[in-house]
Scaffold this active site. Sequence first.
Site, PDB file in Angstrom:
ATOM      1  N   TYR A  50     -11.213   7.904   4.062  1.00  0.00           N
ATOM      2  CA  TYR A  50      -9.751   7.901   4.082  1.00  0.00           C
ATOM      3  C   TYR A  50      -9.207   9.305   4.336  1.00  0.00           C
ATOM      4  O   TYR A  50      -9.396  10.212   3.529  1.00  0.00           O
ATOM      5  CB  TYR A  50      -9.178   7.329   2.773  1.00  0.00           C
ATOM      6  N   GLY A  86      -1.501  -1.570  -1.939  1.00  0.00           N
ATOM      7  CA  GLY A  86      -1.245  -0.277  -1.318  1.00  0.00           C
ATOM      8  C   GLY A  86       0.255  -0.124  -1.184  1.00  0.00           C
ATOM      9  O   GLY A  86       0.972  -1.132  -1.131  1.00  0.00           O
TER      10      GLY A  86
HETATM   11  N1  LIG Z   1     -12.946  -1.898   2.122  1.00  0.00           N
HETATM   12  C1  LIG Z   1     -12.211  -1.784   3.192  1.00  0.00           C
HETATM   13  O1  LIG Z   1     -12.706  -1.793   4.335  1.00  0.00           O
HETATM   14  C2  LIG Z   1     -10.727  -1.618   3.031  1.00  0.00           C
HETATM   15  C3  LIG Z   1      -9.884  -1.710   4.164  1.00  0.00           C
HETATM   16  C4  LIG Z   1      -8.513  -1.566   3.970  1.00  0.00           C
HETATM   17  C5  LIG Z   1      -8.005  -1.342   2.706  1.00  0.00           C
HETATM   18  N2  LIG Z   1      -8.849  -1.221   1.636  1.00  0.00           N
HETATM   19  C6  LIG Z   1      -8.339  -0.939   0.267  1.00  0.00           C
HETATM   20  O2  LIG Z   1      -7.324  -1.870  -0.073  1.00  0.00           O
HETATM   21  C7  LIG Z   1      -6.112  -1.169  -0.381  1.00  0.00           C
HETATM   22  C8  LIG Z   1      -4.933  -2.022  -0.014  1.00  0.00           C
HETATM   23  O3  LIG Z   1      -4.970  -2.313   1.382  1.00  0.00           O
HETATM   24  P1  LIG Z   1      -3.638  -2.251   2.221  1.00  0.00           P
HETATM   25  O4  LIG Z   1      -2.943  -0.964   1.990  1.00  0.00           O
HETATM   26  O5  LIG Z   1      -3.959  -2.651   3.615  1.00  0.00           O
HETATM   27  O6  LIG Z   1      -2.799  -3.420   1.468  1.00  0.00           O
HETATM   28  P2  LIG Z   1      -1.557  -4.294   1.940  1.00  0.00           P
HETATM   29  O7  LIG Z   1      -0.944  -4.758   0.682  1.00  0.00           O
HETATM   30  O8  LIG Z   1      -1.983  -5.329   2.911  1.00  0.00           O
HETATM   31  O9  LIG Z   1      -0.589  -3.280   2.702  1.00  0.00           O
HETATM   32  C9  LIG Z   1       0.043  -2.251   2.023  1.00  0.00           C
HETATM   33  C10 LIG Z   1       1.219  -1.741   2.833  1.00  0.00           C
HETATM   34  O10 LIG Z   1       2.218  -2.763   2.953  1.00  0.00           O
HETATM   35  C11 LIG Z   1       3.516  -2.190   2.778  1.00  0.00           C
HETATM   36  N3  LIG Z   1       4.041  -2.689   1.483  1.00  0.00           N
HETATM   37  C12 LIG Z   1       3.382  -2.803   0.301  1.00  0.00           C
HETATM   38  N4  LIG Z   1       4.168  -3.318  -0.652  1.00  0.00           N
HETATM   39  C13 LIG Z   1       5.356  -3.543  -0.076  1.00  0.00           C
HETATM   40  C14 LIG Z   1       6.576  -4.079  -0.551  1.00  0.00           C
HETATM   41  N5  LIG Z   1       6.717  -4.490  -1.817  1.00  0.00           N
HETATM   42  N6  LIG Z   1       7.612  -4.157   0.323  1.00  0.00           N
HETATM   43  C15 LIG Z   1       7.497  -3.768   1.607  1.00  0.00           C
HETATM   44  N7  LIG Z   1       6.364  -3.232   2.130  1.00  0.00           N
HETATM   45  C16 LIG Z   1       5.287  -3.139   1.280  1.00  0.00           C
HETATM   46  C17 LIG Z   1       3.308  -0.669   2.738  1.00  0.00           C
HETATM   47  O11 LIG Z   1       3.272  -0.185   4.076  1.00  0.00           O
HETATM   48  P3  LIG Z   1       4.538   0.514   4.819  1.00  0.00           P
HETATM   49  O12 LIG Z   1       5.573   0.851   3.794  1.00  0.00           O
HETATM   50  O13 LIG Z   1       3.974   1.701   5.496  1.00  0.00           O
HETATM   51  O14 LIG Z   1       5.002  -0.505   5.794  1.00  0.00           O
HETATM   52  C18 LIG Z   1       1.910  -0.571   2.170  1.00  0.00           C
HETATM   53  O15 LIG Z   1       1.274   0.653   2.423  1.00  0.00           O
HETATM   54  C19 LIG Z   1      -6.248   0.153   0.390  1.00  0.00           C
HETATM   55  O16 LIG Z   1      -5.447   1.176  -0.128  1.00  0.00           O
HETATM   56  C20 LIG Z   1      -7.715   0.450   0.187  1.00  0.00           C
HETATM   57  O17 LIG Z   1      -7.937   0.997  -1.096  1.00  0.00           O
HETATM   58  C21 LIG Z   1     -10.198  -1.377   1.790  1.00  0.00           C
END
Ligand SMILES: NC(=O)c1ccc[n+]([C@@H]2O[C@H](COP(=O)([O-])OP(=O)(O)OC[C@H]3O[C@@H](n4cnc5c(N)ncnc54)[C@H](OP(=O)(O)O)[C@@H]3O)[C@@H](O)[C@H]2O)c1
Length: 332
Positions: A54, A288
Site C-alpha cells: 500500500y 475503508g
Molecule cells: N487483500 C486484498 O487484496 C485487498 C484489496 C483491496 C482492499 N483490501 C483491504 O480492504 C479494505 C477495504 O477495501 P476498500 O477500501 O476497497 O473498501 P470499500 O468499502 O469497497 O471502499 C471504500 C471507499 O468507498 C468510499 N466510501 C466508504 N464509505 C463511504 C460512505 N459512507 N459514503 C460514501 N463513500 C464511502 C470511500 O472512497 P471515496 O471517498 O474516495 O470515494 C472509501 O475509501 C482496504 O483498506 C484494505 O485494507 C484488501
Amino acid sequence: MEYRFLGNSGLKVSALSFGSWVTFGEQVDTDLAYESMKTAYDAGVNFFDNAEAYESGQSEIIMGKVIKKAGWKRSDLVLSTKIFWGGEGPNDQGLSFKHIKEGTEAALQRLQTEYVDLIFCHRPDLHTPIEETVWAMNQMISEGKALYWGTSEWSAEQIRKAYEFARREHLRPPLMEQPEYNMFKREKVEAEFAPLYEDIGLGTTIWSPLASGLLTGKYNEGIPEGSRLDLEKYSWLRKKLLETERGRQKLEKVKQLAPVAQDLGISMPQLALAWCLKNPNVSTVITGASKVSQVEQNMKTMDVIDKVDDEVMETIESILDNKPKAQPDFRN
Ligand SMILES: NC(=O)c1ccc[n+]([C@@H]2O[C@H](COP(=O)([O-])OP(=O)(O)OC[C@H]3O[C@@H](n4cnc5c(N)ncnc54)[C@H](OP(=O)(O)O)[C@@H]3O)[C@@H](O)[C@H]2O)c1
C-alpha cells in the site's frame, strides 16, 4: 461493536474493521488517518489492516505513527500486513522465504511494532513451491513476528494444499483468507470456500464491501470529484467498475437497491455493509474511508443491522439475482 472469532482460533476481531488501501498516503495524510482510525477505534474496531504494497510502504508508516500517537495498548489491537509486492528487485516480490522474511521485517519497522497479529500472503505465488511459503510463514510465527497467517485471493485448492502440508509437517496452518466480498462478488465466499469453513475452520477478513464505493450510490449520476474512481492513479479501477457493460448493469442494480435502504431509513453504505455482516462465514468486514464522516456512517451499521432481516435479505436477493450455485447434492 460485535466481536467474532477469526475462524477456528481463539482470536476475536471486530465485525467491522478498518483498512488503508488507496486512502492512506494518497487521499489521507497522517492527521486525517489519526482522526479516521480514532473514530473507528472509539466505535470498537480492534482490527486494522495494511500491506507492504500500500503506497509502497507509506500506508504502514502512517498507521504506525497513528498508533504511537494514540497510545493504544498493543493488546487491544489486531494488526495485519500482507506480503507479496515489496519492491522492484528480483527478490522483492512473491512468497519466497527470502521475501517473506525481509518483507515482514521491513513492515514491522514501518508499523513500529514487534509483531503483527495477522500476516497474509497477498496473492498466490505461482513461482514458489507452496511448501516453501508454508515453512516461511511458520518461521515468522516461530520468530514471534506474527501470530497467525493466512492468504488473500488464493483458490480453495491452494488453501487446502497449504493447510494439509502444514498439518502433515506439524507446521502452523493458514487460518484465514482475505477475499473480495460484496453484493456483486460472491462466488468465492459463498460457494468455492464453503467446504473450508467446516473442514479447516477457515476465517475470512473480507475486502471492498462497498465495491470501492459503487454500492454507496455515489456513482449513480456520474463521478464525484475527488472520489476513488476520479483518481487518475486508479483509472484502471474506474474502467473496470464503470466503463464496461457489466459495470453499467451493476449501477442499475445499485439504483434498484436505493429504495430498499430508504424504506428502512438507513443509508446505502449501511445496507451494503449489513448485507456482508449477515453472512456468518464472514469474520470481519474491512471498511475503508477517505473521510471521517464516512467512518462515522459506516460504524453506525452496527446499530441498524437488525433492520436488515430475512425479508429484506430476500428482497435484496431478488434484485441482485446473482446467488452462486451450491454444489449439487446428487442424493436429492
Ligand atoms: N487483500 C486484498 O487484496 C485487498 C484489496 C483491496 C482492499 N483490501 C483491504 O480492504 C479494505 C477495504 O477495501 P476498500 O477500501 O476497497 O473498501 P470499500 O468499502 O469497497 O471502499 C471504500 C471507499 O468507498 C468510499 N466510501 C466508504 N464509505 C463511504 C460512505 N459512507 N459514503 C460514501 N463513500 C464511502 C470511500 O472512497 P471515496 O471517498 O474516495 O470515494 C472509501 O475509501 C482496504 O483498506 C484494505 O485494507 C484488501
